[in-house]
Design a protein around this motif. Structure first.
Motif, PDB file in Angstrom:
ATOM      1  N   GLY A 203     -20.636  22.462  22.478  1.00  0.00           N
ATOM      2  CA  GLY A 203     -20.147  24.204  23.444  1.00  0.00           C
ATOM      3  C   GLY A 203     -21.401  25.333  22.694  1.00  0.00           C
ATOM      4  N   GLY A 204     -22.945  23.896  22.036  1.00  0.00           N
ATOM      5  CA  GLY A 204     -23.976  25.000  22.063  1.00  0.00           C
ATOM      6  C   GLY A 204     -24.359  24.676  23.285  1.00  0.00           C
ATOM      7  N   ILE A 205     -26.662  25.880  22.926  1.00  0.00           N
ATOM      8  CA  ILE A 205     -26.932  24.979  24.239  1.00  0.00           C
ATOM      9  C   ILE A 205     -28.040  23.430  23.243  1.00  0.00           C
ATOM     10  N   ALA A 206     -28.140  22.541  24.774  1.00  0.00           N
ATOM     11  CA  ALA A 206     -28.610  21.499  24.641  1.00  0.00           C
ATOM     12  C   ALA A 206     -29.611  20.806  23.950  1.00  0.00           C
ATOM     13  N   ALA A 207     -30.620  20.105  22.699  1.00  0.00           N
ATOM     14  CA  ALA A 207     -31.537  19.369  22.338  1.00  0.00           C
ATOM     15  C   ALA A 207     -31.999  19.502  23.060  1.00  0.00           C
ATOM     16  N   GLN A 228     -39.339  35.252  11.543  1.00  0.00           N
ATOM     17  CA  GLN A 228     -40.184  33.340  11.675  1.00  0.00           C
ATOM     18  C   GLN A 228     -39.155  32.459  12.146  1.00  0.00           C
ATOM     19  N   TRP A 229     -38.801  31.052  12.568  1.00  0.00           N
ATOM     20  CA  TRP A 229     -38.010  30.380  13.127  1.00  0.00           C
ATOM     21  C   TRP A 229     -38.165  29.506  12.898  1.00  0.00           C
ATOM     22  N   SER A 230     -37.067  28.483  12.889  1.00  0.00           N
ATOM     23  CA  SER A 230     -36.951  27.034  12.070  1.00  0.00           C
ATOM     24  C   SER A 230     -35.595  26.046  13.557  1.00  0.00           C
ATOM     25  N   VAL A 231     -35.849  24.516  13.680  1.00  0.00           N
ATOM     26  CA  VAL A 231     -34.855  24.305  14.612  1.00  0.00           C
ATOM     27  C   VAL A 231     -34.317  23.362  14.144  1.00  0.00           C
ATOM     28  N   ILE A 232     -32.730  23.349  13.998  1.00  0.00           N
ATOM     29  CA  ILE A 232     -31.840  21.850  13.975  1.00  0.00           C
ATOM     30  C   ILE A 232     -31.874  21.037  15.157  1.00  0.00           C
ATOM     31  N   GLY A 233     -32.217  19.661  15.534  1.00  0.00           N
ATOM     32  CA  GLY A 233     -31.647  18.909  16.272  1.00  0.00           C
ATOM     33  C   GLY A 233     -31.174  18.581  15.771  1.00  0.00           C
ATOM     34  N   ALA A 234     -29.325  18.355  16.356  1.00  0.00           N
ATOM     35  CA  ALA A 234     -28.446  18.091  16.193  1.00  0.00           C
ATOM     36  C   ALA A 234     -28.381  16.232  16.284  1.00  0.00           C
ATOM     37  N   GLY A 236     -28.913  12.840  17.602  1.00  0.00           N
ATOM     38  CA  GLY A 236     -30.298  11.925  17.845  1.00  0.00           C
ATOM     39  C   GLY A 236     -31.686  12.720  18.565  1.00  0.00           C
ATOM     40  N   GLN A 237     -31.325  13.738  18.541  1.00  0.00           N
ATOM     41  CA  GLN A 237     -33.110  14.932  18.479  1.00  0.00           C
ATOM     42  C   GLN A 237     -33.244  15.262  17.344  1.00  0.00           C
ATOM     43  N   GLN A 238     -33.328  14.671  16.019  1.00  0.00           N
ATOM     44  CA  GLN A 238     -33.740  15.717  15.042  1.00  0.00           C
ATOM     45  C   GLN A 238     -34.473  15.827  14.389  1.00  0.00           C
ATOM     46  N   MET A 239     -35.168  14.761  14.971  1.00  0.00           N
ATOM     47  CA  MET A 239     -36.807  14.124  13.915  1.00  0.00           C
ATOM     48  C   MET A 239     -38.061  14.648  15.644  1.00  0.00           C
ATOM     49  N   LYS A 240     -37.226  14.388  16.782  1.00  0.00           N
ATOM     50  CA  LYS A 240     -38.343  14.454  17.946  1.00  0.00           C
ATOM     51  C   LYS A 240     -38.336  16.371  18.080  1.00  0.00           C
ATOM     52  N   LEU A 241     -37.279  16.971  17.847  1.00  0.00           N
ATOM     53  CA  LEU A 241     -37.097  18.115  18.140  1.00  0.00           C
ATOM     54  C   LEU A 241     -37.794  18.814  16.361  1.00  0.00           C
ATOM     55  N   ALA A 245     -41.072  21.634  17.450  1.00  0.00           N
ATOM     56  CA  ALA A 245     -40.943  23.016  16.577  1.00  0.00           C
ATOM     57  C   ALA A 245     -42.326  23.319  15.738  1.00  0.00           C
ATOM     58  N   ALA A 246     -42.565  22.214  14.960  1.00  0.00           N
ATOM     59  CA  ALA A 246     -43.357  22.505  14.201  1.00  0.00           C
ATOM     60  C   ALA A 246     -45.291  22.470  14.494  1.00  0.00           C
ATOM     61  N   GLN A 247     -45.449  21.835  16.207  1.00  0.00           N
ATOM     62  CA  GLN A 247     -46.372  22.031  16.705  1.00  0.00           C
ATOM     63  C   GLN A 247     -46.641  23.493  17.503  1.00  0.00           C
ATOM     64  N   MET A 248     -45.852  23.729  17.529  1.00  0.00           N
ATOM     65  CA  MET A 248     -45.536  25.502  17.994  1.00  0.00           C
ATOM     66  C   MET A 248     -45.091  26.305  16.951  1.00  0.00           C
ATOM     67  N   GLY A 249     -45.191  25.942  16.019  1.00  0.00           N
ATOM     68  CA  GLY A 249     -45.801  27.170  14.647  1.00  0.00           C
ATOM     69  C   GLY A 249     -44.069  27.233  14.014  1.00  0.00           C
ATOM     70  N   GLY A 250     -43.501  26.822  14.445  1.00  0.00           N
ATOM     71  CA  GLY A 250     -41.766  26.715  14.007  1.00  0.00           C
ATOM     72  C   GLY A 250     -42.240  26.199  12.456  1.00  0.00           C
ATOM     73  N   HIS A 251     -40.702  26.256  11.761  1.00  0.00           N
ATOM     74  CA  HIS A 251     -40.346  25.710  10.788  1.00  0.00           C
ATOM     75  C   HIS A 251     -39.297  23.729  11.417  1.00  0.00           C
TER      76      HIS A 251
END
Length: 309
Positions: A203-207, A228-234, A236-241, A245-251
């Protein structure tokens, strides 16, 4: 590069007890898993409550108060209380726990969507509790309501002088970023804001990494340097995203609310196990992990001494 904040979402309102024995729903279990996640490196604990008898999602403030003091007593982590509740609940009920606890942070969904998990029901032949299957299947016909009026109500209740909470602005697709920009122009929220890109929910944007870059570029245009920003990869994409994200300066955010697994096909043993894994990944790629005190400073929080639990 600034330090990376790890958020851990302990139990949520989507996964059910049948799906994993590690999913906590009793107060003592929620408290212990939250404490262990903080000790493993999580600076923020994102919390829902459950009915301790059957694990059903609950917004009863008493269910929250059964574990909040224990967590605060054992850790300096920032406690972030959900105002999402469950997709079947109205905004008044969803607000009740945060209004009672007056936490440093609470979540706020920035738009409505077809939030569904109904395909999960077909993976299980039996359920531990009789509410589970109907709860999962009903999401196919549900709309997770977060209207502008709902957002305004949460902002007025939790962001005012009485509670002075900051928000984890959960954005499930790019339109939610524009909703937030509109709300800021209306004076509902003040910078610095904290965005949570929620990716991979049906229902939302793909990971996908392309979508993560798109969300980040859009946020840059809308909010400049004032966020500031962070990401949830719901799933199987949890660790990858999180790693990207951390490499891009996110949390980053991990936890059993967002994924029940530690690797493909293997259930996580606890929330702390997921925190330990993402911390190891981040440190291996050169990120430094933020303490709760450092996270408070980055996000402009009121402090743990100003909560009501």
């Amino acid at each position: 590069m600034q330090k990376t904040i790890i958020t851990c979402a302990i139990t949520g309102a989507i996964h059910t007890p049948t799906m994993s024995d590690a999913l906590p729903y009793r107060p003592d279990d929620i408290a212990q898993q939250a404490i262990d996640a903080a000790k493993a490196g999580a600076a923020i604990l994102h919390l829902h409550a459950r009915d301790p008898e059957n694990g059903k999602p609950s917004v009863d403030p008493a269910h929250f108060m059964a574990f909040l003091p224990a967590i605060k007593a054992e850790t300096d982590a920032i406690i972030n209380i959900s105002t999402g509740g469950s997709i079947t609940m109205g905004i008044e009920d969803r607000l009740a726990p945060a209004a009672a606890a007056s936490p440093e942070m609470c979540s706020l969904n920035m738009g409505s969507l077809n939030f569904s998990c109904h395909p999960l029901a077909d993976r299980y032949e039996r359920f531990k509790f009789d509410w589970e299957e109907a709860h999962i299947r009903a999401s196919e016909g549900g709309i997770f309501r977060n209207t502008f009026a709902d957002i305004k109500q949460v902002a007025a209740t939790m962001g005012g002088d009485r509670h002075n909470a900051k928000f984890e602005h959960e954005c499930y697709e790019v339109g939610h970023l524009y909703n937030l920009a509109f709300c800021m122009k209306q004076g509902m929220f003040q910078a610095p804001i904290f965005l949570q890109f929620v990716m991979g929910i049906l229902g939302g944007i793909a990971a996908e990494i392309d979508n993560l870059v798109f969300m980040k570029r859009t946020a840059d245009r809308l909010f400049g340097d004032n966020y500031q920003w962070s990401v949830i990869g719901a799933g199987g994409q949890q660790m990858k995203l999180a790693a990207v994200a951390a490499q891009m300066g996110g949390h980053v955010r991990v936890g059993l609310e967002d994924s029940l697994f530690i690797e493909r096909g293997k259930l996580a043993e606890s929330n702390a196990q997921q925190v330990e894994k993402i911390k190891s990944i981040l440190e291996a790629q050169g990120n430094r992990i933020a303490t709760p005190a450092e996270a408070r400073a980055m996000l402009g929080l009121k402090g743990a001494d100003k909560v009501s639990f």
